[in-house]
Design a protein around this motif. Structure first.
Motif, PDB file in Angstrom:
ATOM      1  N   TRP A   1       0.837  -1.198   0.000  1.00  0.00           N
ATOM      2  CA  TRP A   1       0.000   0.000   0.000  1.00  0.00           C
ATOM      3  C   TRP A   1       0.875   1.252   0.000  1.00  0.00           C
ATOM      4  O   TRP A   1       0.628   2.200  -0.750  1.00  0.00           O
ATOM      5  CB  TRP A   1      -0.937  -0.032   1.205  1.00  0.00           C
ATOM      6  N   LEU A   2       1.913   1.244   0.845  1.00  0.00           N
ATOM      7  CA  LEU A   2       2.824   2.392   0.906  1.00  0.00           C
ATOM      8  C   LEU A   2       3.519   2.605  -0.432  1.00  0.00           C
ATOM      9  O   LEU A   2       3.616   3.736  -0.922  1.00  0.00           O
ATOM     10  CB  LEU A   2       3.859   2.197   2.013  1.00  0.00           C
ATOM     11  N   LEU A   3       3.986   1.521  -1.044  1.00  0.00           N
ATOM     12  CA  LEU A   3       4.701   1.653  -2.312  1.00  0.00           C
ATOM     13  C   LEU A   3       3.770   2.014  -3.473  1.00  0.00           C
ATOM     14  O   LEU A   3       4.168   2.740  -4.381  1.00  0.00           O
ATOM     15  CB  LEU A   3       5.443   0.353  -2.630  1.00  0.00           C
ATOM     16  N   SER A   4       2.523   1.555  -3.436  1.00  0.00           N
ATOM     17  CA  SER A   4       1.619   1.821  -4.546  1.00  0.00           C
ATOM     18  C   SER A   4       0.998   3.214  -4.474  1.00  0.00           C
ATOM     19  O   SER A   4       0.787   3.853  -5.500  1.00  0.00           O
ATOM     20  CB  SER A   4       0.524   0.763  -4.616  1.00  0.00           C
ATOM     21  N   SER A   5       0.657   3.697  -3.276  1.00  0.00           N
ATOM     22  CA  SER A   5       0.116   5.051  -3.166  1.00  0.00           C
ATOM     23  C   SER A   5       0.562   5.669  -1.835  1.00  0.00           C
ATOM     24  O   SER A   5      -0.151   5.618  -0.836  1.00  0.00           O
ATOM     25  CB  SER A   5      -1.398   5.052  -3.311  1.00  0.00           C
TER      26      SER A   5
END
Length: 113
Positions: free
Chosen positions: A53-57
């Motif tokens: 989640w952190l890496l995607s948005s």
């Protein structure tokens, strides 16, 4: 987010130095090592989902963290206010009871009926 020099050096070396063995046998960096570790060796899918989640948005992730932090702060403030209000109610009712003068009703003339 500001980082100290030690943390910056750790993160930099973890990203650029392939010093960990991969599942495939090739060397990998710390990021690849930790992803493999939490996916295959010691599965922790909640942590992997959070990292994804952190890496995607990143913006949505940070906003969610800030919102949770604000909610926690509000909850703590509400608890403190309720506790203080309960303390005030208990202490004020106790003080009121002690401050009331007791009246003993007596007849002025004991022979009078």
């Amino acid at each position: 987010m500001k980082l100290d020099k030690k943390t910056q050096a750790f993160l930099y070396s973890g990203l650029v130095q392939p010093q960990y063995p991969s599942v495939s046998g090739r060397p990998t960096n710390l990021l690849g090592h930790l992803l493999e570790k939490y996916q295959y060796v010691e599965p922790n899918y909640e942590l992997i989902a959070e990292a994804l989640w952190l890496l995607s948005s990143p913006d949505d992730y940070r906003q969610s963290l800030q919102k949770q932090g604000k909610n926690a702060a509000v909850e703590q403030t509400v608890r403190q206010l309720k506790t203080e209000q309960a303390r005030k109610n208990v202490s004020s009712s106790y003080e009121e009871e002690e401050q009331k003068p007791r009246k003993i009703t007596r007849q002025t003339n004991i022979f009078k009926r």
